[in-house]
Scaffold this motif. Structure first.
Motif, PDB file in Angstrom:
ATOM      1  N   ARG A  30      -6.538 -19.928  38.357  1.00  0.00           N
ATOM      2  CA  ARG A  30      -5.245 -20.651  38.329  1.00  0.00           C
ATOM      3  C   ARG A  30      -5.362 -22.088  38.798  1.00  0.00           C
ATOM      4  O   ARG A  30      -4.875 -23.157  38.281  1.00  0.00           O
ATOM      5  CB  ARG A  30      -4.159 -20.181  38.954  1.00  0.00           C
ATOM      6  N   LEU A  56      -6.315 -19.950  28.665  1.00  0.00           N
ATOM      7  CA  LEU A  56      -4.928 -19.148  28.618  1.00  0.00           C
ATOM      8  C   LEU A  56      -3.969 -19.791  29.587  1.00  0.00           C
ATOM      9  O   LEU A  56      -3.063 -20.294  29.145  1.00  0.00           O
ATOM     10  CB  LEU A  56      -5.250 -17.933  28.584  1.00  0.00           C
ATOM     11  N   PHE A  57      -4.493 -20.038  30.715  1.00  0.00           N
ATOM     12  CA  PHE A  57      -3.689 -20.485  31.781  1.00  0.00           C
ATOM     13  C   PHE A  57      -3.153 -22.103  31.326  1.00  0.00           C
ATOM     14  O   PHE A  57      -2.023 -22.439  31.552  1.00  0.00           O
ATOM     15  CB  PHE A  57      -4.362 -20.498  33.213  1.00  0.00           C
ATOM     16  N   ILE A 103      -0.711 -21.961  28.498  1.00  0.00           N
ATOM     17  CA  ILE A 103       0.623 -21.710  29.011  1.00  0.00           C
ATOM     18  C   ILE A 103       1.362 -22.910  29.737  1.00  0.00           C
ATOM     19  O   ILE A 103       2.456 -23.096  29.422  1.00  0.00           O
ATOM     20  CB  ILE A 103       0.656 -20.614  29.948  1.00  0.00           C
ATOM     21  N   TYR A 141      -2.840 -19.845  19.469  1.00  0.00           N
ATOM     22  CA  TYR A 141      -3.108 -18.335  20.134  1.00  0.00           C
ATOM     23  C   TYR A 141      -3.099 -17.376  19.111  1.00  0.00           C
ATOM     24  O   TYR A 141      -4.110 -16.351  19.275  1.00  0.00           O
ATOM     25  CB  TYR A 141      -1.779 -18.076  20.949  1.00  0.00           C
ATOM     26  N   ILE A 183      -8.990 -13.118  22.958  1.00  0.00           N
ATOM     27  CA  ILE A 183      -7.879 -12.752  24.071  1.00  0.00           C
ATOM     28  C   ILE A 183      -8.225 -11.082  23.933  1.00  0.00           C
ATOM     29  O   ILE A 183      -7.399 -10.451  23.680  1.00  0.00           O
ATOM     30  CB  ILE A 183      -6.634 -13.011  23.652  1.00  0.00           C
ATOM     31  N   LEU A 188      -6.335 -10.610  30.038  1.00  0.00           N
ATOM     32  CA  LEU A 188      -5.980 -11.903  29.263  1.00  0.00           C
ATOM     33  C   LEU A 188      -4.728 -11.594  28.633  1.00  0.00           C
ATOM     34  O   LEU A 188      -4.117 -12.700  28.297  1.00  0.00           O
ATOM     35  CB  LEU A 188      -7.249 -12.133  28.354  1.00  0.00           C
ATOM     36  N   SER A 198      -0.759 -13.596  29.491  1.00  0.00           N
ATOM     37  CA  SER A 198      -0.361 -14.789  28.482  1.00  0.00           C
ATOM     38  C   SER A 198       0.408 -14.353  27.375  1.00  0.00           C
ATOM     39  O   SER A 198       1.280 -15.542  27.013  1.00  0.00           O
ATOM     40  CB  SER A 198      -1.737 -15.233  27.811  1.00  0.00           C
ATOM     41  N   LYS A 248       4.164 -15.186  27.894  1.00  0.00           N
ATOM     42  CA  LYS A 248       4.492 -16.665  28.185  1.00  0.00           C
ATOM     43  C   LYS A 248       4.466 -17.365  27.012  1.00  0.00           C
ATOM     44  O   LYS A 248       4.995 -18.660  26.806  1.00  0.00           O
ATOM     45  CB  LYS A 248       3.325 -17.146  29.322  1.00  0.00           C
ATOM     46  N   ILE A 249       3.519 -17.014  26.075  1.00  0.00           N
ATOM     47  CA  ILE A 249       3.518 -17.826  24.630  1.00  0.00           C
ATOM     48  C   ILE A 249       4.149 -17.052  23.393  1.00  0.00           C
ATOM     49  O   ILE A 249       5.076 -17.764  22.917  1.00  0.00           O
ATOM     50  CB  ILE A 249       1.839 -18.250  24.728  1.00  0.00           C
TER      51      ILE A 249
END
Length: 233
Positions: free
Chosen positions: A47, A77-78, A81, A99, A106, A111, A115, A118-119
Motif C-alpha cells: 500500500r 490494483l491499489f 483504486i 479492470y 486479477i 487481489l 479491489s 472498490k472498483i
C-alpha cells in the motif's frame, strides 16, 4: 516511474516470507494459484508503494497489472483504486473497463477481495448490474468471485438484492473459494442490513447450499442457532 517502483519492490523482497505466501496462496501444481510468483512483501508495504506511485499513467499501471509477480499486480490494483476514487466520471469508466478487460491478471482471492467492491461495485452502484450476472456465470473462478465480492459495496449501503440473486446463481458452484466468498457476503447482509433478511434467504436455500457457504454465512449467529442450521443440512 515504473522502473523506480520496481526497484522499490525488489528492495522489500523477503525470500522466507515468499515461501510462506506461496504455500498460503496455493501456488503448487494443480492448485488455484499455480505458478504465481511471490517476493514476500506484506500488504501494508504494498500500500505504501502504491501511494508513492499513485500518479502512474494507466498504461504504466496496466503494465504492472500484467506482471508475473503477485505483489506488483496487487500494487497496480491499489493504484487503480486510488485513481478511481479521485477520478471524474470519464476516468472511473475507463478504470472500470480496464479492470474487467484484464481479469485474467486479477487471479487470486486477495487481489479480488481488495479491489472488486472498490472498483466494480462502486462503479455499478447506480448503474445496471447486468455485467455482474455475466461474471457470475463465467467459466473463470476469479470472475465469479468478482461478481459476488463486488456486491459488498451495495451491502454497505444497505442494498442486498443483487447479493442474494448472485448468491442464488453460485449455490451450485464447484469451487470452495466461491462458497467462502458467497457465505461471507451473506454474513455481511446479516451484519449490515438485517439478520432476519439473511435468515429468510438461508431458509429458502438451505437444502441446496454447500456446507462451507453455510458455515461462513452463520458465523455471527449464536452457537445454538448455528447448531440448528447445521443439523438441517
Amino acid at each position: 516511474m515504473l522502473d523506480a517502483l520496481r526497484r522499490d519492490v525488489e528492495l522489500l523482497a523477503n525470500p522466507e516470507k515468499a515461501k510462506v505466501l506461496r504455500r498460503f496462496f496455493k501456488t503448487g501444481p494443480g492448485q488455484y494459484g499455480e505458478g504465481d510468483v511471490f517476493l514476500g512483501i506484506v500488504v501494508p508495504a504494498s500500500r505504501k508503494i502504491a501511494k508513492k506511485y499513485a500518479d502512474l499513467t494507466l498504461g504504466e499501471v496496466l503494465a504492472l497489472l500484467k506482471s508475473k509477480i503477485h505483489e506488483e499486480r496487487l500494487i497496480a490494483l491499489f493504484i487503480l483504486i486510488t485513481q478511481f476514487e479521485k477520478g471524474n466520471t470519464r476516468i472511473k469508466e475507463e478504470i472500470f473497463w480496464l479492470y474487467l478487460k484484464h481479469t485474467r491478471f486479477i487471479n487470486n482471492w486477495d487481489l479480488v477481495d481488495l479491489s472488486a467492491e472498490k472498483i466494480v461495485g462502486a462503479y455499478l452502484e447506480r448503474r445496471p448490474k447486468g455485467i455482474l450476472y455475466e461474471l457470475a456465470r463465467s467459466e473463470s473462478l476469479w470472475e465469479r468471485r468478482i461478481s459476488i465480492i463486488a456486491t459488498f459495496h451495495f451491502i454497505k449501503e444497505g442494498k442486498y438484492e443483487d447479493a442474494f440473486t448472485i448468491a442464488s446463481i453460485l449455490l451450485r458452484d464447484r469451487e470452495d473459494l466461491i462458497h467462502k466468498a458467497t457465505g461471507w457476503m451473506l454474513r455481511e447482509v446479516g451484519k449490515r442490513c438485517s439478520e432476519e433478511v439473511e435468515e429468510t434467504f438461508l431458509r429458502k436455500h438451505l437444502k441446496g447450499m454447500p456446507r462451507t457457504m453455510l458455515r461462513y454465512a452463520i458465523e455471527r449467529f449464536s452457537l445454538e442457532k448455528r447448531h440448528q442450521y447445521l443439523q438441517k443440512t
